[in-house]
Design a protein around this motif. Structure first.
Motif, mmCIF file in Angstrom:
data_model
loop_
_atom_site.group_PDB
_atom_site.id
_atom_site.type_symbol
_atom_site.label_atom_id
_atom_site.label_comp_id
_atom_site.label_asym_id
_atom_site.label_seq_id
_atom_site.Cartn_x
_atom_site.Cartn_y
_atom_site.Cartn_z
ATOM 1 N N THR A 148 0.822 -1.209 0.000
ATOM 2 C CA THR A 148 0.000 0.000 0.000
ATOM 3 C C THR A 148 0.859 1.264 0.000
ATOM 4 O OG1 THR A 148 -1.747 -1.171 1.205
ATOM 5 C CG2 THR A 148 -1.822 1.240 1.223
ATOM 6 N N LEU A 149 1.912 1.266 0.795
ATOM 7 C CA LEU A 149 2.732 2.471 0.939
ATOM 8 C C LEU A 149 3.688 2.684 -0.237
ATOM 9 C CD1 LEU A 149 3.690 2.351 4.740
ATOM 10 C CD2 LEU A 149 1.978 3.789 3.631
ATOM 11 N N PHE A 150 4.271 1.593 -0.744
ATOM 12 C CA PHE A 150 5.354 1.749 -1.701
ATOM 13 C C PHE A 150 5.096 1.090 -3.048
ATOM 14 C CE2 PHE A 150 7.195 1.574 2.614
ATOM 15 C CZ PHE A 150 7.674 2.875 2.699
ATOM 16 N N GLY A 151 3.916 0.525 -3.263
ATOM 17 C CA GLY A 151 3.600 -0.053 -4.554
ATOM 18 C C GLY A 151 3.738 -1.564 -4.560
ATOM 19 N N LEU A 152 3.231 -2.151 -5.655
ATOM 20 C CA LEU A 152 3.203 -3.595 -5.775
ATOM 21 C C LEU A 152 4.603 -4.201 -5.760
ATOM 22 C CD1 LEU A 152 1.304 -6.014 -6.178
ATOM 23 C CD2 LEU A 152 1.577 -5.701 -8.653
#
Length: 349
Positions: free
Chosen positions: A296-300
């Motif tokens: 959620t915070l830094f991407g998949l």
């Protein structure tokens, strides 16, 4: 409070307040560093049998690197062309399945209730294009992490001592101990993941081959590689096989789903508990929440390194806070618990 004490406390407060922002800003560097540490850990892990034979450290590390390169190069040489063709076939069949799903949604009238971008998101062509643009950055980052990991593996004492020098002299022994525990936990976790990746890849490949799906090598490789992301990766790996099976027929798709359910039941109830009991166990809920949080915070892409980062943070928290600060005799991953020191020891039933 003196002025110097006030300045020191203010500096500590500002540093703590800026830490989340720095982590956000430098997360790509943290990922590269984690990748480098994993490469160094893998080299040392493969070098362990050579070190037990009392070979010189440099010779053992060189043989380890050559063995890893030989396995990777030999795999690509023997199966590279076959794997490339099978991956292309998997993508083609998955694209056909996605087109059929889009057509059925449009016929049923459900498209009127779905976002306008849903049709674009279900198409794999745009996803493949975006993946290709990202893969160039991933390859460059992988090369940096690989060579950095080789340097770390060649002189681990240099980098570990350099890390401990960042702390005040009275904290350096604690930093060395924590670094040692983290190194041991990562080595055990990586060994467990490698065993599980190979086991799941072989079982999935054999299962889809027996069912009669095309491209069993590619589907087995997808299932094996997905194990690097615990719990979530194996679930996502089912969809390519089901998409390929859907192009053959409903009964084939049903057998594929049942085969993967049986494999994951076997893995969850026998293989994974055995590996975790002997190597490293991190609470499943904590691992799942960490993967979701990183994604959620830094991407998949951050979910790929969520598991090793969780192991590092988990070990550090237990060692520095639970053990050293609270004084609890909590076992670290890979250690055997002292039953007498744990809560509830001696209670029956």
């Amino acid at each position: 409070m003196t002025r110097s004490e006030f300045v020191l406390r203010s500096a500590i407060f500002i540093a703590l307040a800026l830490t989340p922002f720095l982590i956000w800003l430098l997360f790509d560097v943290i990922v590269l560093a984690t990748g480098a540490v994993l490469v160094a850990t893998l080299i040392h892990l493969v070098a362990t049998p050579f070190l037990k034979l009392r070979l010189p450290r440099g010779v053992a590390l060189t043989l380890s690197g050559l063995l890893i390169a030989s396995i990777i190069g030999g795999t690509f040489y023997l199966f590279g062309r076959t794997m490339a063709g099978e991956f292309h076939d998997v993508l083609r069949r998955a694209e056909q399945t996605a087109d059929v799903i889009s057509l059925e949604i449009a016929r049923s009238g459900l498209s009127d209730y779905l976002p306008s971008s849903f049709g674009e998101n279900i198409s794999l062509s745009g996803l493949i294009g975006r993946s290709f643009t990202v893969s160039i950055e991933a390859v460059l980052g992988g090369l940096v992490a690989f060579f950095a990991g080789v340097f770390i593996a060649s002189e681990p004492a240099l980098y570990s001592e350099g890390f401990t020098l960042l702390f005040a002299p009275r904290w350096r022994n604690r930093a060395r101990e924590t670094l040692g525990h983290v190194s041991t936990a990562l080595r055990r976790w990586l060994l467990g993941q490698m065993i599980e990746m190979v086991t799941m890849g072989v079982m999935a490949g054999v299962a889809v081959w027996l069912i009669g799906l095309p491209s069993p090598f590619a589907l087995g490789a997808i299932s094996g590689l997905s194990e690097f992301i615990p719990y979530i990766g194996p679930i996502l790996a089912i969809f390519p096989s089901v998409a390929v099976a859907a192009t053959i027929g409903p009964y084939t798709m049903l057998w594929t789903i049942l085969a993967y359910l049986a494999i994951h039941q076997l893995d969850g109830n026998m293989i994974m508990p055995l590996i975790q009991r002997q190597l490293v166990r991190v609470p499943p809920a904590l691992m799942l929440i960490s993967i979701a949080l990183f994604g959620t915070l830094f991407g998949l892409g951050a979910t790929i390194f969520a598991a090793p980062l969780t192991v590092i943070i988990y070990v550090a928290v237990i060692k520095l806070y639970v053990r050293d600060t609270l004084g609890e005799s909590t076992p670290l991953p890979g250690e055997k618990a002292d039953l007498k020191s744990l809560p509830g020891a001696g209670m029956s039933g």
